[in-house]
Design a protein around this motif. Structure first.
Motif, PDB file in Angstrom:
ATOM      1  N   PRO A   1       8.428   2.886 -10.381  1.00  0.00           N
ATOM      2  CA  PRO A   1       8.024   1.965  -9.307  1.00  0.00           C
ATOM      3  C   PRO A   1       7.595   2.671  -8.016  1.00  0.00           C
ATOM      4  O   PRO A   1       6.625   2.257  -7.382  1.00  0.00           O
ATOM      5  CB  PRO A   1       9.278   1.113  -9.079  1.00  0.00           C
ATOM      6  CG  PRO A   1       9.974   1.120 -10.396  1.00  0.00           C
ATOM      7  CD  PRO A   1       9.717   2.497 -10.960  1.00  0.00           C
ATOM      8  N   LEU A   2       8.294   3.734  -7.645  1.00  0.00           N
ATOM      9  CA  LEU A   2       7.917   4.444  -6.422  1.00  0.00           C
ATOM     10  C   LEU A   2       6.538   5.088  -6.554  1.00  0.00           C
ATOM     11  O   LEU A   2       5.725   5.039  -5.621  1.00  0.00           O
ATOM     12  CB  LEU A   2       8.975   5.495  -6.073  1.00  0.00           C
ATOM     13  CG  LEU A   2       8.780   6.233  -4.760  1.00  0.00           C
ATOM     14  CD1 LEU A   2       8.750   5.259  -3.577  1.00  0.00           C
ATOM     15  CD2 LEU A   2       9.879   7.264  -4.566  1.00  0.00           C
ATOM     16  N   ALA A   3       6.243   5.664  -7.714  1.00  0.00           N
ATOM     17  CA  ALA A   3       4.922   6.251  -7.943  1.00  0.00           C
ATOM     18  C   ALA A   3       3.840   5.179  -7.842  1.00  0.00           C
ATOM     19  O   ALA A   3       2.763   5.424  -7.281  1.00  0.00           O
ATOM     20  CB  ALA A   3       4.871   6.938  -9.306  1.00  0.00           C
ATOM     21  N   LEU A   4       4.122   3.986  -8.353  1.00  0.00           N
ATOM     22  CA  LEU A   4       3.155   2.892  -8.271  1.00  0.00           C
ATOM     23  C   LEU A   4       2.953   2.417  -6.836  1.00  0.00           C
ATOM     24  O   LEU A   4       1.837   2.071  -6.447  1.00  0.00           O
ATOM     25  CB  LEU A   4       3.594   1.732  -9.172  1.00  0.00           C
ATOM     26  CG  LEU A   4       3.531   2.025 -10.675  1.00  0.00           C
ATOM     27  CD1 LEU A   4       4.158   0.889 -11.476  1.00  0.00           C
ATOM     28  CD2 LEU A   4       2.104   2.288 -11.125  1.00  0.00           C
ATOM     29  N   VAL A   5       4.015   2.417  -6.037  1.00  0.00           N
ATOM     30  CA  VAL A   5       3.884   2.048  -4.621  1.00  0.00           C
ATOM     31  C   VAL A   5       2.983   3.059  -3.910  1.00  0.00           C
ATOM     32  O   VAL A   5       2.061   2.689  -3.182  1.00  0.00           O
ATOM     33  CB  VAL A   5       5.266   1.964  -3.930  1.00  0.00           C
ATOM     34  CG1 VAL A   5       5.124   1.893  -2.413  1.00  0.00           C
ATOM     35  CG2 VAL A   5       6.033   0.756  -4.445  1.00  0.00           C
ATOM     36  N   TYR A   6       3.235   4.345  -4.149  1.00  0.00           N
ATOM     37  CA  TYR A   6       2.399   5.384  -3.537  1.00  0.00           C
ATOM     38  C   TYR A   6       0.943   5.276  -4.009  1.00  0.00           C
ATOM     39  O   TYR A   6       0.014   5.433  -3.223  1.00  0.00           O
ATOM     40  CB  TYR A   6       2.943   6.775  -3.843  1.00  0.00           C
ATOM     41  CG  TYR A   6       4.182   7.143  -3.077  1.00  0.00           C
ATOM     42  CD1 TYR A   6       4.325   6.825  -1.730  1.00  0.00           C
ATOM     43  CD2 TYR A   6       5.219   7.822  -3.693  1.00  0.00           C
ATOM     44  CE1 TYR A   6       5.465   7.168  -1.031  1.00  0.00           C
ATOM     45  CE2 TYR A   6       6.362   8.180  -2.997  1.00  0.00           C
ATOM     46  CZ  TYR A   6       6.480   7.850  -1.658  1.00  0.00           C
ATOM     47  OH  TYR A   6       7.604   8.194  -0.963  1.00  0.00           O
ATOM     48  N   LEU A   7       0.741   4.986  -5.287  1.00  0.00           N
ATOM     49  CA  LEU A   7      -0.608   4.816  -5.814  1.00  0.00           C
ATOM     50  C   LEU A   7      -1.295   3.621  -5.154  1.00  0.00           C
ATOM     51  O   LEU A   7      -2.465   3.701  -4.770  1.00  0.00           O
ATOM     52  CB  LEU A   7      -0.571   4.630  -7.332  1.00  0.00           C
ATOM     53  CG  LEU A   7      -1.929   4.475  -8.005  1.00  0.00           C
ATOM     54  CD1 LEU A   7      -2.778   5.729  -7.841  1.00  0.00           C
ATOM     55  CD2 LEU A   7      -1.734   4.150  -9.489  1.00  0.00           C
ATOM     56  N   GLY A   8      -0.557   2.520  -4.991  1.00  0.00           N
ATOM     57  CA  GLY A   8      -1.112   1.345  -4.319  1.00  0.00           C
ATOM     58  C   GLY A   8      -1.492   1.633  -2.877  1.00  0.00           C
ATOM     59  O   GLY A   8      -2.551   1.208  -2.397  1.00  0.00           O
ATOM     60  N   LEU A   9      -0.643   2.386  -2.180  1.00  0.00           N
ATOM     61  CA  LEU A   9      -0.962   2.767  -0.805  1.00  0.00           C
ATOM     62  C   LEU A   9      -2.185   3.680  -0.766  1.00  0.00           C
ATOM     63  O   LEU A   9      -3.013   3.592   0.146  1.00  0.00           O
ATOM     64  CB  LEU A   9       0.233   3.450  -0.148  1.00  0.00           C
ATOM     65  CG  LEU A   9       1.380   2.528   0.236  1.00  0.00           C
ATOM     66  CD1 LEU A   9       2.622   3.334   0.599  1.00  0.00           C
ATOM     67  CD2 LEU A   9       0.973   1.623   1.400  1.00  0.00           C
ATOM     68  N   SER A  10      -2.303   4.540  -1.757  1.00  0.00           N
ATOM     69  CA  SER A  10      -3.463   5.417  -1.837  1.00  0.00           C
ATOM     70  C   SER A  10      -4.751   4.611  -1.982  1.00  0.00           C
ATOM     71  O   SER A  10      -5.744   4.859  -1.281  1.00  0.00           O
ATOM     72  CB  SER A  10      -3.299   6.373  -3.023  1.00  0.00           C
ATOM     73  OG  SER A  10      -4.439   7.154  -3.204  1.00  0.00           O
ATOM     74  N   VAL A  11      -4.735   3.634  -2.866  1.00  0.00           N
ATOM     75  CA  VAL A  11      -5.910   2.778  -3.072  1.00  0.00           C
ATOM     76  C   VAL A  11      -6.196   1.966  -1.812  1.00  0.00           C
ATOM     77  O   VAL A  11      -7.356   1.842  -1.389  1.00  0.00           O
ATOM     78  CB  VAL A  11      -5.710   1.863  -4.305  1.00  0.00           C
ATOM     79  CG1 VAL A  11      -6.804   0.812  -4.407  1.00  0.00           C
ATOM     80  CG2 VAL A  11      -5.652   2.704  -5.575  1.00  0.00           C
ATOM     81  N   ALA A  12      -5.153   1.432  -1.179  1.00  0.00           N
ATOM     82  CA  ALA A  12      -5.343   0.679   0.076  1.00  0.00           C
ATOM     83  C   ALA A  12      -5.947   1.573   1.155  1.00  0.00           C
ATOM     84  O   ALA A  12      -6.822   1.143   1.911  1.00  0.00           O
ATOM     85  CB  ALA A  12      -4.014   0.093   0.547  1.00  0.00           C
ATOM     86  N   GLY A  13      -5.486   2.806   1.216  1.00  0.00           N
ATOM     87  CA  GLY A  13      -6.035   3.742   2.194  1.00  0.00           C
ATOM     88  C   GLY A  13      -7.491   4.048   1.927  1.00  0.00           C
ATOM     89  O   GLY A  13      -8.310   4.100   2.847  1.00  0.00           O
ATOM     90  N   LEU A  14      -7.841   4.240   0.657  1.00  0.00           N
ATOM     91  CA  LEU A  14      -9.233   4.525   0.300  1.00  0.00           C
ATOM     92  C   LEU A  14     -10.136   3.349   0.632  1.00  0.00           C
ATOM     93  O   LEU A  14     -11.163   3.503   1.294  1.00  0.00           O
ATOM     94  CB  LEU A  14      -9.336   4.866  -1.188  1.00  0.00           C
ATOM     95  CG  LEU A  14     -10.749   5.140  -1.698  1.00  0.00           C
ATOM     96  CD1 LEU A  14     -11.290   6.425  -1.082  1.00  0.00           C
ATOM     97  CD2 LEU A  14     -10.753   5.216  -3.209  1.00  0.00           C
ATOM     98  N   ILE A  15      -9.739   2.169   0.193  1.00  0.00           N
ATOM     99  CA  ILE A  15     -10.569   0.975   0.431  1.00  0.00           C
ATOM    100  C   ILE A  15     -10.639   0.650   1.922  1.00  0.00           C
ATOM    101  O   ILE A  15     -11.708   0.366   2.465  1.00  0.00           O
ATOM    102  CB  ILE A  15     -10.037  -0.224  -0.380  1.00  0.00           C
ATOM    103  CG1 ILE A  15     -10.240   0.025  -1.873  1.00  0.00           C
ATOM    104  CG2 ILE A  15     -10.722  -1.524   0.045  1.00  0.00           C
ATOM    105  CD1 ILE A  15      -9.539  -0.971  -2.781  1.00  0.00           C
ATOM    106  N   GLY A  16      -9.488   0.712   2.587  1.00  0.00           N
ATOM    107  CA  GLY A  16      -9.454   0.368   4.009  1.00  0.00           C
ATOM    108  C   GLY A  16     -10.285   1.307   4.871  1.00  0.00           C
ATOM    109  O   GLY A  16     -11.052   0.864   5.735  1.00  0.00           O
TER     110      GLY A  16
END
Length: 122
Positions: free
Chosen positions: A7-22
């Motif tokens: 779950p923590l890896a998925l949270v970091y991955l989600g933040l990574s995608v949010a950072g890229l898109i944002g």
């Protein structure tokens, strides 16, 4: 492909995608408007929004790392670094946490092999 995705890896991955898109949403807007990207940092414009998203996502990911790593190592009062990020600056609190983490790791290397819960006791 789903191996080792906790779950923590998925949270970091989600933040990574949010950072890229944002960030790139505003970067593309800046490019399409032929804006002075670096010049806009001192004024206003899409590059300021990109920088804001960049720093916000980094601060959230770093705050999660601070809490998780401090718990893993048995460090006390990790929440204080997150509070300091909002009160002062993440640029201050994250390096401070890293310094204290290294100090904690150095101190635990000097001790005999004890479980983490005993390392945090006075």
């Amino acid at each position: 492909m789903t191996r080792n995705w906790n779950p923590l890896a998925l949270v970091y991955l989600g933040l990574s995608v949010a950072g890229l898109i944002g960030t790139w949403t505003y970067n593309i807007l800046s490019i399409s408007q032929a804006r002075d990207y670096l010049g806009d940092w001192t004024g206003s414009g899409p590059s300021v929004s990109s920088l804001t998203v960049d720093l916000l996502v980094t601060a959230v990911a770093g705050s999660i790392l601070i809490i998780v790593e401090a718990r893993r190592l048995g460090m006390k009062r990790a929440w204080l670094y997150v509070v300091l990020a909002f009160v002062l600056a993440f640029a201050f609190s994250f390096p401070l946490f890293l310094a204290m983490r290294e100090r904690h790791l150095a101190a635990t290397r000097m001790l005999p092999d004890l479980p983490p819960e005993q390392l945090s006791k006075p």
